[in-house]
Design a protein around this motif. Structure first.
Motif, PDB file in Angstrom:
ATOM      1  N   TRP A  99       0.833  -1.207   0.000  1.00  0.00           N
ATOM      2  CA  TRP A  99       0.000   0.000   0.000  1.00  0.00           C
ATOM      3  C   TRP A  99       0.869   1.259   0.000  1.00  0.00           C
ATOM      4  CZ3 TRP A  99      -3.280  -2.506   4.361  1.00  0.00           C
ATOM      5  CH2 TRP A  99      -4.361  -3.213   3.788  1.00  0.00           C
ATOM      6  N   LEU A 100       1.913   1.224   0.808  1.00  0.00           N
ATOM      7  CA  LEU A 100       2.786   2.392   0.919  1.00  0.00           C
ATOM      8  C   LEU A 100       3.551   2.636  -0.380  1.00  0.00           C
ATOM      9  CD1 LEU A 100       3.793   4.575   2.863  1.00  0.00           C
ATOM     10  CD2 LEU A 100       5.600   3.005   3.595  1.00  0.00           C
ATOM     11  N   LEU A 101       4.049   1.574  -0.994  1.00  0.00           N
ATOM     12  CA  LEU A 101       4.798   1.725  -2.248  1.00  0.00           C
ATOM     13  C   LEU A 101       3.918   2.303  -3.347  1.00  0.00           C
ATOM     14  CD1 LEU A 101       6.929  -1.554  -2.341  1.00  0.00           C
ATOM     15  CD2 LEU A 101       7.795   0.787  -2.129  1.00  0.00           C
ATOM     16  N   LEU A 102       2.686   1.813  -3.459  1.00  0.00           N
ATOM     17  CA  LEU A 102       1.799   2.351  -4.488  1.00  0.00           C
ATOM     18  C   LEU A 102       1.445   3.803  -4.192  1.00  0.00           C
ATOM     19  CD1 LEU A 102       0.260   1.845  -7.081  1.00  0.00           C
ATOM     20  CD2 LEU A 102      -1.653   0.964  -5.719  1.00  0.00           C
ATOM     21  N   LEU A 103       1.249   4.101  -2.925  1.00  0.00           N
ATOM     22  CA  LEU A 103       0.956   5.485  -2.546  1.00  0.00           C
ATOM     23  C   LEU A 103       2.112   6.410  -2.901  1.00  0.00           C
ATOM     24  CD1 LEU A 103      -1.024   7.412  -1.086  1.00  0.00           C
ATOM     25  CD2 LEU A 103       0.182   6.870   1.042  1.00  0.00           C
ATOM     26  N   ILE A 104       3.332   5.951  -2.652  1.00  0.00           N
ATOM     27  CA  ILE A 104       4.510   6.776  -2.953  1.00  0.00           C
ATOM     28  C   ILE A 104       4.700   6.944  -4.456  1.00  0.00           C
ATOM     29  CG2 ILE A 104       7.033   6.834  -2.843  1.00  0.00           C
ATOM     30  CD1 ILE A 104       6.802   5.490  -0.077  1.00  0.00           C
ATOM     31  N   VAL A 105       4.623   5.844  -5.213  1.00  0.00           N
ATOM     32  CA  VAL A 105       4.902   5.901  -6.647  1.00  0.00           C
ATOM     33  C   VAL A 105       3.770   6.591  -7.406  1.00  0.00           C
ATOM     34  CG1 VAL A 105       5.301   4.553  -8.736  1.00  0.00           C
ATOM     35  CG2 VAL A 105       6.429   3.914  -6.600  1.00  0.00           C
ATOM     36  N   ALA A 106       2.552   6.065  -7.293  1.00  0.00           N
ATOM     37  CA  ALA A 106       1.434   6.671  -8.025  1.00  0.00           C
ATOM     38  C   ALA A 106       1.129   8.068  -7.482  1.00  0.00           C
ATOM     39  CB  ALA A 106       0.197   5.780  -7.931  1.00  0.00           C
ATOM     40  N   GLY A 107       1.133   8.188  -6.146  1.00  0.00           N
ATOM     41  CA  GLY A 107       0.853   9.493  -5.548  1.00  0.00           C
ATOM     42  C   GLY A 107       1.930  10.510  -5.862  1.00  0.00           C
ATOM     43  N   GLY A 108       3.181  10.063  -5.841  1.00  0.00           N
ATOM     44  CA  GLY A 108       4.282  10.969  -6.145  1.00  0.00           C
ATOM     45  C   GLY A 108       4.262  11.450  -7.582  1.00  0.00           C
ATOM     46  N   LEU A 109       4.039  10.521  -8.528  1.00  0.00           N
ATOM     47  CA  LEU A 109       3.957  10.906  -9.930  1.00  0.00           C
ATOM     48  C   LEU A 109       2.769  11.833 -10.186  1.00  0.00           C
ATOM     49  CD1 LEU A 109       4.751   7.483 -11.668  1.00  0.00           C
ATOM     50  CD2 LEU A 109       6.205   9.524 -11.678  1.00  0.00           C
ATOM     51  N   HIS A 110       1.636  11.520  -9.566  1.00  0.00           N
ATOM     52  CA  HIS A 110       0.449  12.368  -9.730  1.00  0.00           C
ATOM     53  C   HIS A 110       0.712  13.771  -9.175  1.00  0.00           C
ATOM     54  CE1 HIS A 110      -3.898  13.213 -10.108  1.00  0.00           C
ATOM     55  NE2 HIS A 110      -3.702  13.948  -9.024  1.00  0.00           N
ATOM     56  N   HIS A 111       1.353  13.825  -8.025  1.00  0.00           N
ATOM     57  CA  HIS A 111       1.643  15.130  -7.405  1.00  0.00           C
ATOM     58  C   HIS A 111       2.562  15.951  -8.301  1.00  0.00           C
ATOM     59  CE1 HIS A 111       2.104  18.093  -4.275  1.00  0.00           C
ATOM     60  NE2 HIS A 111       3.430  17.952  -4.292  1.00  0.00           N
ATOM     61  N   TRP A 112       3.578  15.302  -8.888  1.00  0.00           N
ATOM     62  CA  TRP A 112       4.533  16.020  -9.734  1.00  0.00           C
ATOM     63  C   TRP A 112       3.869  16.518 -11.020  1.00  0.00           C
ATOM     64  CZ3 TRP A 112       8.925  18.534 -10.046  1.00  0.00           C
ATOM     65  CH2 TRP A 112       9.533  18.717 -11.302  1.00  0.00           C
ATOM     66  N   PHE A 113       3.165  15.615 -11.704  1.00  0.00           N
ATOM     67  CA  PHE A 113       2.608  15.971 -13.007  1.00  0.00           C
ATOM     68  C   PHE A 113       1.340  16.814 -12.914  1.00  0.00           C
ATOM     69  CE2 PHE A 113       4.786  11.933 -14.514  1.00  0.00           C
ATOM     70  CZ  PHE A 113       5.773  12.602 -15.224  1.00  0.00           C
ATOM     71  N   TYR A 114       0.459  16.487 -11.943  1.00  0.00           N
ATOM     72  CA  TYR A 114      -0.861  17.100 -11.944  1.00  0.00           C
ATOM     73  C   TYR A 114      -1.182  17.883 -10.669  1.00  0.00           C
ATOM     74  CZ  TYR A 114      -1.217  13.743 -15.731  1.00  0.00           C
ATOM     75  OH  TYR A 114      -0.982  13.022 -16.870  1.00  0.00           O
ATOM     76  N   GLY A 115      -0.366  17.710  -9.636  1.00  0.00           N
ATOM     77  CA  GLY A 115      -0.581  18.465  -8.406  1.00  0.00           C
ATOM     78  C   GLY A 115       0.111  19.816  -8.458  1.00  0.00           C
ATOM     79  N   VAL A 226      -9.595   7.730 -20.319  1.00  0.00           N
ATOM     80  CA  VAL A 226      -9.091   7.977 -21.667  1.00  0.00           C
ATOM     81  C   VAL A 226      -7.845   8.848 -21.579  1.00  0.00           C
ATOM     82  CG1 VAL A 226      -9.606   8.961 -23.932  1.00  0.00           C
ATOM     83  CG2 VAL A 226     -11.384   7.732 -22.662  1.00  0.00           C
ATOM     84  N   ASN A 227      -7.935   9.916 -20.799  1.00  0.00           N
ATOM     85  CA  ASN A 227      -6.782  10.776 -20.510  1.00  0.00           C
ATOM     86  C   ASN A 227      -6.229  10.305 -19.171  1.00  0.00           C
ATOM     87  OD1 ASN A 227      -4.891  12.784 -20.438  1.00  0.00           O
ATOM     88  ND2 ASN A 227      -6.349  14.480 -20.352  1.00  0.00           N
ATOM     89  N   THR A 228      -5.225   9.450 -19.221  1.00  0.00           N
ATOM     90  CA  THR A 228      -4.790   8.726 -18.028  1.00  0.00           C
ATOM     91  C   THR A 228      -3.869   9.537 -17.127  1.00  0.00           C
ATOM     92  OG1 THR A 228      -2.890   7.763 -19.166  1.00  0.00           O
ATOM     93  CG2 THR A 228      -4.962   6.535 -19.253  1.00  0.00           C
ATOM     94  N   GLY A 229      -3.792   9.097 -15.887  1.00  0.00           N
ATOM     95  CA  GLY A 229      -2.836   9.610 -14.916  1.00  0.00           C
ATOM     96  C   GLY A 229      -2.243   8.434 -14.162  1.00  0.00           C
ATOM     97  N   PRO A 230      -1.234   8.660 -13.316  1.00  0.00           N
ATOM     98  CA  PRO A 230      -0.565   7.555 -12.618  1.00  0.00           C
ATOM     99  C   PRO A 230      -1.504   6.644 -11.831  1.00  0.00           C
ATOM    100  CG  PRO A 230       0.681   9.580 -12.374  1.00  0.00           C
ATOM    101  CD  PRO A 230      -0.612   9.963 -13.027  1.00  0.00           C
ATOM    102  N   TRP A 231      -2.543   7.207 -11.236  1.00  0.00           N
ATOM    103  CA  TRP A 231      -3.463   6.380 -10.464  1.00  0.00           C
ATOM    104  C   TRP A 231      -4.359   5.522 -11.363  1.00  0.00           C
ATOM    105  CZ3 TRP A 231      -2.828   5.084  -5.687  1.00  0.00           C
ATOM    106  CH2 TRP A 231      -2.239   5.961  -4.768  1.00  0.00           C
ATOM    107  N   SER A 232      -4.385   5.826 -12.666  1.00  0.00           N
ATOM    108  CA  SER A 232      -5.229   5.058 -13.583  1.00  0.00           C
ATOM    109  C   SER A 232      -4.690   3.650 -13.812  1.00  0.00           C
ATOM    110  CB  SER A 232      -5.334   5.777 -14.935  1.00  0.00           C
ATOM    111  OG  SER A 232      -5.787   7.102 -14.797  1.00  0.00           O
ATOM    112  N   GLY A 233      -3.385   3.455 -13.620  1.00  0.00           N
ATOM    113  CA  GLY A 233      -2.754   2.190 -13.961  1.00  0.00           C
ATOM    114  C   GLY A 233      -3.384   0.981 -13.300  1.00  0.00           C
ATOM    115  N   MET A 234      -3.616   1.061 -11.993  1.00  0.00           N
ATOM    116  CA  MET A 234      -4.199  -0.067 -11.264  1.00  0.00           C
ATOM    117  C   MET A 234      -5.668   0.161 -10.945  1.00  0.00           C
ATOM    118  SD  MET A 234      -2.083  -2.498 -11.068  1.00  0.00           S
ATOM    119  CE  MET A 234      -3.060  -3.527  -9.975  1.00  0.00           C
ATOM    120  N   SER A 235      -6.286   1.128 -11.613  1.00  0.00           N
ATOM    121  CA  SER A 235      -7.713   1.376 -11.423  1.00  0.00           C
ATOM    122  C   SER A 235      -8.499   0.414 -12.301  1.00  0.00           C
ATOM    123  CB  SER A 235      -8.053   2.829 -11.773  1.00  0.00           C
ATOM    124  OG  SER A 235      -9.430   3.079 -11.567  1.00  0.00           O
TER     125      SER A 235
END
Length: 342
Positions: A99-115, A226-235
Motif C-alpha cells: 500500500w505504501l509503495l503504491l501510494l509513494i509511486v502513483a501518488g508521487g507521480l500524480h503530485h509532480w505531473f498534476y498536483g 481515456v486521458n490517463t494519470g498515474p493512479w489510472s494504472g491499477m484502477s
C-alpha cells in the motif's frame, strides 16, 4: 504543429520530437513506435546492448523496480521460516509495504505531473488537461478519487494476497528457491524472461478483456480513463486485477528466487502507475530525470482496439493489432473497431 517545449535530442537520446502526427497529440516520441530490439533480424547487437543498458542498468522505472526487489528480498523482508505459517505480523507487513509503495509511486507521480504541475505540458502526450472536474462516470464523481479507490482497495490488496501465498510457498518448499551461487546465469536471465512472460500474459488477458461482454462488465472500469494519470494504472475492476496480476503465479512453475517474484510484482503494480502517467519522462532541472516511455500503451487508451500487449514483445504486430502511431494505423484501427462493434 510541433510542440514548443520539447527537450533537445542530446538531452533525450532515445526520443526526439518530430511534431505531433495530428492535432490529437501534444507530444509523441519518434515514430513509428518501435518494439524492444530483441526481435530484430538480422540481429543488431549494438542496438540491443544500448537498449539493455538504458532500460535495465541505467536509472529508469525498470531499474528502480529491480533495485527495490533486491532491497526487499534480501534486507527488508527476506522469506524466512516464520512464513511457513500465516501470522498477522509478517502478513501485515506485506500489505502495509505494498500500500505504501503504491501510494509513494502513483501518488508521487500524480503530485509532480498534476498536483504542482512540475513540468507543465513538457513531454505530455495528450493535449487536453487532466480532468479535475466532477464527472458522474467515476466513483465519488472525480477521476482521481475513483482511481485511488480502485488502486488501493483492489490493486495493492490483491497483489499482497498473491505475494503472501507465494512467500508461504517458498518458505514451505512448495517452490524450490533458486540461488545465484548455484545457477548464476539462469538467476540473471530470469529477470528478462519474466519481462517477456508478462508481455505474453498481458496480451492474452487483455485480448480476452476486450471481448464485448467482458469489456462492458469488467474492463470498462479501467477504460473510463481515456486521458490517463498515474493512479489510472491499477484502477481496475477486481476481476481484472486478479487476471492481470496472476502473471506473478508463473514462479510456481519456473525455478526462481523470491527476488524474481517481487520484481514481477513491482513491474505489474508500480509499472502500471508509470506507464499510465501520460508523460514520456520526468523532466527536472533542464534534463531528463527518469524515462517512463509509455506511448505504446497511450495509443491503446486513445484508440482502444489496438496495442493489447506492450513494447517488450511484438504480439500485436504478429496478430494484426499493432498501432505504430501513424495516421494510417489510426484509420485501420478505427475501421477494425467499427467492424468489431457493428
Amino acid at each position: 504543429m510541433a510542440s514548443t517545449d520539447t527537450p533537445t535530442k542530446e538531452a533525450e537520446p532515445d526520443s526526439k520530437n518530430v511534431g505531433p502526427m495530428s492535432r490529437e497529440w501534444h507530444w509523441h516520441p519518434e515514430l513509428p513506435v518501435k518494439y524492444a530490439p530483441y526481435w530484430l533480424w538480422p540481429a543488431q547487437p549494438r542496438r540491443l546492448a544500448k537498449w539493455v543498458w538504458q532500460n535495465w542498468l541505467q536509472f529508469s522505472d525498470r531499474s528502480i523496480f529491480l533495485a527495490l526487489a533486491f532491497l526487499v528480498a534480501f534486507w527488508v523482508q527476506p522469506v524466512g521460516q516464520e512464513q511457513t505459517s500465516f501470522s498477522l505480523g509478517w502478513v501485515a507487513w506485506v500489505f502495509l509495504r505494498n500500500w505504501l509503495l503504491l501510494l509513494i509511486v502513483a501518488g508521487g507521480l500524480h503530485h509532480w505531473f498534476y498536483g504542482i504541475d512540475g513540468q507543465g505540458k513538457l513531454l505530455k502526450y495528450d493535449p487536453r488537461p487532466y480532468s479535475k472536474r466532477k464527472n458522474a462516470l467515476f466513483k465519488f464523481d472525480y477521476q482521481t478519487w475513483d482511481n485511488v479507490y480502485h488502486s488501493m482497495v483492489f490493486g495493492a490488496t490483491i497483489l499482497s494476497l498473491f505475494e503472501c501465498f507465494l512467500r508461504w510457498s517458498y518458505a514451505s518448499g512448495l517452490i524450490t528457491t533458486l540461488s545465484f551461487s548455484a545457477h548464476p546465469i539462469w538467476f540473471v536471465l530470469m529477470f528478462a524472461l519474466l519481462a517477456l512472460w508478462q508481455s505474453l500474459h498481458f496480451y492474452v488477458v487483455h485480448l480476452v478483456l476486450h471481448q464485448p461482454f467482458i469489456y462492458r462488465h469488467v474492463h470498462a472500469v479501467h477504460h473510463r480513463n481515456v486521458n490517463t494519470g498515474p493512479w489510472s494504472g491499477m484502477s481496475m475492476h477486481p476481476i481484472e486485477v486478479m487476471a492481470y496480476l496472476s502473471a506473478i503465479l508463473t514462479v510456481l512453475i519456473l525455478p526462481s528466487h523470491p527476488v524474481h517474484m517481487l520484481f514481477l510484482g513491482y513491474w505489474l503494480m508500480l509499472g502500471a502507475a508509470s506507464s499510465h502517467s501520460g508523460y514520456e519522462a520526468i523532466w527536472a532541472k533542464d534534463r531528463q530525470a527518469l524515462l517512463l516511455g509509455a506511448f505504446f500503451h497511450q495509443l491503446h487508451h486513445r484508440y482502444y482496439e489496438c496495442n493489447y500487449g506492450n513494447a517488450e514483445m511484438p504480439w500485436d504486430k504478429w496478430f494484426g493489432t499493432f498501432h505504430d502511431g501513424s495516421e494510417e494505423a489510426t484509420r485501420s484501427t478505427r475501421d477494425r473497431k467499427r467492424t468489431m462493434h457493428s
